[in-house]
Design an enzyme around this catalytic site. Structure first.
Site, mmCIF file in Angstrom:
data_model
loop_
_atom_site.group_PDB
_atom_site.id
_atom_site.type_symbol
_atom_site.label_atom_id
_atom_site.label_comp_id
_atom_site.label_asym_id
_atom_site.label_seq_id
_atom_site.Cartn_x
_atom_site.Cartn_y
_atom_site.Cartn_z
ATOM 1 N N SER A 1 0.924 -1.303 0.025
ATOM 2 C CA SER A 1 0.007 0.016 -0.063
ATOM 3 C C SER A 1 0.735 1.148 0.081
ATOM 4 C CB SER A 1 -0.903 -0.056 1.378
ATOM 5 O OG SER A 1 -0.185 0.440 2.576
ATOM 6 N N LYS B 1 1.113 4.117 7.281
ATOM 7 C CA LYS B 1 0.512 5.002 6.318
ATOM 8 C C LYS B 1 0.796 6.440 6.630
ATOM 9 C CE LYS B 1 -2.398 1.825 4.539
ATOM 10 N NZ LYS B 1 -1.742 0.808 5.057
#
Length: 227
Positions: A148, A186
């Site tokens: 990701s 993230k």
């Protein structure tokens, strides 16, 4: 010899790697150079690669490594990329010279760059890290699982180095604990009273939480990649 735009892009990538340990995304490059589309960035990247200033890592989406800087601005001691290659991240230059020493950092298991996984709980082993990439404070390492964050240059199998912290600025790449159960890597964005955890891969959606659901555990300072 580089054109002004090629030099501007090279220095933007260089400064971003120095600050965060990872290259900027193509969108960030486009905005920084005030270009209308990413096709212009692709052309500049290709030109820099052909001239030997950067290297695109094979089979790695948008992962860039700076090989050298223009002689007029390169530091006299030489330029070392922030992506550390080789065994356990030891710096070849330091080892050959027989000087300097690495710093032992605890590896606290795996961090999800994708679907969140269980919270980080205990040290699994240690890793030797060149002191150049560390900042002030306590540090720990995590092994990356998932894709990701590939557009930020963080790939499946990398080991990320984080400075332990319970706070972060918007835009920082962090190890975040969600609901005291799931850990994920993230980019953190603050949106009013909410916190967004943003992937660097268009295949993943940005997740938005109330501030009481997110705990920052560390901020990214660098990474180690083994080939």
């Amino acid at each position: 010899m580089l054109t002004p735009k090629q030099k501007e892009l090279l220095m933007f990538i260089h400064e971003r790697v120095k600050e965060s340990g990872v290259p900027p995304s193509f969108d960030e490059m486009k905005d920084a150079l005030d270009l209308r589309s990413k096709s212009g960035i692709h052309r500049l990247i290709t030109a820099l690669e052909e001239r030997g200033f950067i290297r695109r890592l094979p089979h790695r989406a948008r992962a860039l490594e700076i090989i050298k800087l223009p002689e007029s601005i390169a530091p006299s001691r030489g330029f070392a990329p922030s992506v550390i290659e080789g065994s356990l991240g030891r710096s070849p230059a330091r080892n050959e010279a027989g000087s300097g020493s690495s710093v032992t950092v605890p590896v606290m298991g795996r961090i999800a760059a994708g679907v969140p996984i269980e919270a980080i709980q205990a040290q699994s082993h240690t890793i030797d890290v060149p002191p150049d990439i560390l900042t002030k404070g306590e540090h720990f390492a995590l092994e990356v699982k998932g894709d990701s964050m590939i557009e930020a240059g963080i790939l499946d199998g990398d080991t990320v180095i984080l400075r332990r912290s319970d706070t972060a600025n918007t835009g920082d790449i962090v190890c975040a604990l969600v609901d005291d159960e799931e850990a994920t890597l993230k980019r953190l964005r603050r949106r009013g009273d909410s916190i967004a955890l943003e992937a660097a891969n268009q295949s993943y959606e940005t997740r938005i939480f109330g501030p009481d659901r997110i705990k920052v555990q560390g901020c990214l300072v660098g990474l180690i990649r083994r080939y």
